[in-house]
Design an enzyme around this catalytic site. Sequence first.
Site, PDB file in Angstrom:
ATOM      1  N   GLU A   1      -1.864  -2.983  -8.308  1.00  0.00           N
ATOM      2  CA  GLU A   1      -3.071  -3.372  -7.627  1.00  0.00           C
ATOM      3  C   GLU A   1      -3.554  -1.868  -6.838  1.00  0.00           C
ATOM      4  O   GLU A   1      -2.888  -0.962  -7.064  1.00  0.00           O
ATOM      5  CB  GLU A   1      -2.840  -4.041  -6.143  1.00  0.00           C
ATOM      6  CG  GLU A   1      -1.978  -3.404  -5.167  1.00  0.00           C
ATOM      7  CD  GLU A   1      -2.717  -2.787  -4.053  1.00  0.00           C
ATOM      8  OE1 GLU A   1      -3.833  -2.655  -4.099  1.00  0.00           O
ATOM      9  OE2 GLU A   1      -2.057  -1.783  -3.571  1.00  0.00           O
TER      10      GLU A   1
ATOM     11  N   SER B   1       0.954  -1.211   0.028  1.00  0.00           N
ATOM     12  CA  SER B   1      -0.014  -0.128   0.124  1.00  0.00           C
ATOM     13  C   SER B   1       0.865   1.159  -0.159  1.00  0.00           C
ATOM     14  O   SER B   1       1.730   1.400  -0.862  1.00  0.00           O
ATOM     15  CB  SER B   1      -0.936   0.018   1.184  1.00  0.00           C
ATOM     16  OG  SER B   1      -1.914   0.964   1.040  1.00  0.00           O
TER      17      SER B   1
ATOM     18  N   HIS C   1      -5.352  -5.350  -1.916  1.00  0.00           N
ATOM     19  CA  HIS C   1      -6.163  -5.016  -0.482  1.00  0.00           C
ATOM     20  C   HIS C   1      -7.386  -5.689  -0.228  1.00  0.00           C
ATOM     21  O   HIS C   1      -8.448  -5.440   0.425  1.00  0.00           O
ATOM     22  CB  HIS C   1      -6.764  -3.130  -0.540  1.00  0.00           C
ATOM     23  CG  HIS C   1      -5.477  -2.337  -0.616  1.00  0.00           C
ATOM     24  ND1 HIS C   1      -4.843  -2.015  -1.287  1.00  0.00           N
ATOM     25  CD2 HIS C   1      -5.361  -1.477   0.543  1.00  0.00           C
ATOM     26  CE1 HIS C   1      -3.991  -1.150  -1.018  1.00  0.00           C
ATOM     27  NE2 HIS C   1      -4.404  -0.589   0.537  1.00  0.00           N
TER      28      HIS C   1
END
Length: 337
Positions: free
Chosen positions: A233, A139, A303
């Site tokens: 992602e 992330s 996620h």
Amino acid sequence: MNNASSLGKKESIKEQLNDAQILFDEADDVAYQPTRYTKKLQVYTMSPSGYVQDPEVLKRAVKNLKRSRVKVTVDKAALSRDMRFGGDDENRLAAIARAAKHSSDIVMPTRGGYGLSRILHRIDWKLLERNPKRYVGFSDFTAFNLALLAKTGMSSYTGPNMLDFGKETVDELTYDIFLEVMHGELEILSFESEGSDAVDTRGTLWGGNLAMIASLVGTPYLPKIKNGILFLEDVGEYPFRVERMLTQLLHAGVLARQKAIVLGHFTEYKLSAQDKGFDMPEVVRWLRANTGLPVVGGLPYGHGDVRVTLPIGKKVGLATEADMAYLVIDDHHHDHH
């Protein structure tokens, strides 16, 4: 999970797979038991991005990992808070320096969020280069992963953050694959990849969160990867925003230097009334048409519930066959350059 056999360098990826035992099996429904390892791992965790909202989750993560002989050292400021951050900029920079100097071999953020982008220019990259660690996170940590590679040439890992191990129910594949990679035992990762393009190639694996990668374009913190295998992602981004970030990578020449693109989870997004059928499949169609690159989907990363651990900045092999994709990890020796 068992080790794959030793793989020859001159064979194609598919030829290698004929001789190797696949390590990743989504259909495995055997009752989960954490793998017991004889070797102890030492992990240092800090909060360089967002603040820890529930300290009990961190305590549970430390306890869960201890069952697999993973000793976690929690940074003294890991529970700090300054607005949305895990401490002010000075304290978070100091935590990164403490992690580099600590005896632990592995360093992980407690969580993602936001905060690393605003301090990249102040991190002492020379200190990190003198004290090599295995950094693992995802992330917001994508910014650190890629900046580390750009500024020092050091590889790192994308994978779970520390708080992922403190959930009420820890995902078993996320847990097991993290341990396998840290113990140098994962050689092949296979996953379902229906509708993916045919590919059999090698390249430098790199990537992470698409928004973070796009934010680094034009900065000294985006590594110039040639012959790369780029994995992506994101979470909570409209499909048109995903495509817009991909166009930024296209127009900046980043995609032209890649050999393949691997797509992980794109989750928690909504469609607007203006989309009129424009959705993620159209984004993927556009990506194929405008890059000419093979696009492989289905990577269990992002996620969502499953987050595999992958090297960033290391050579891998990539092949697809019969709606399955295979990532062959060529280097298991934990070197940092």
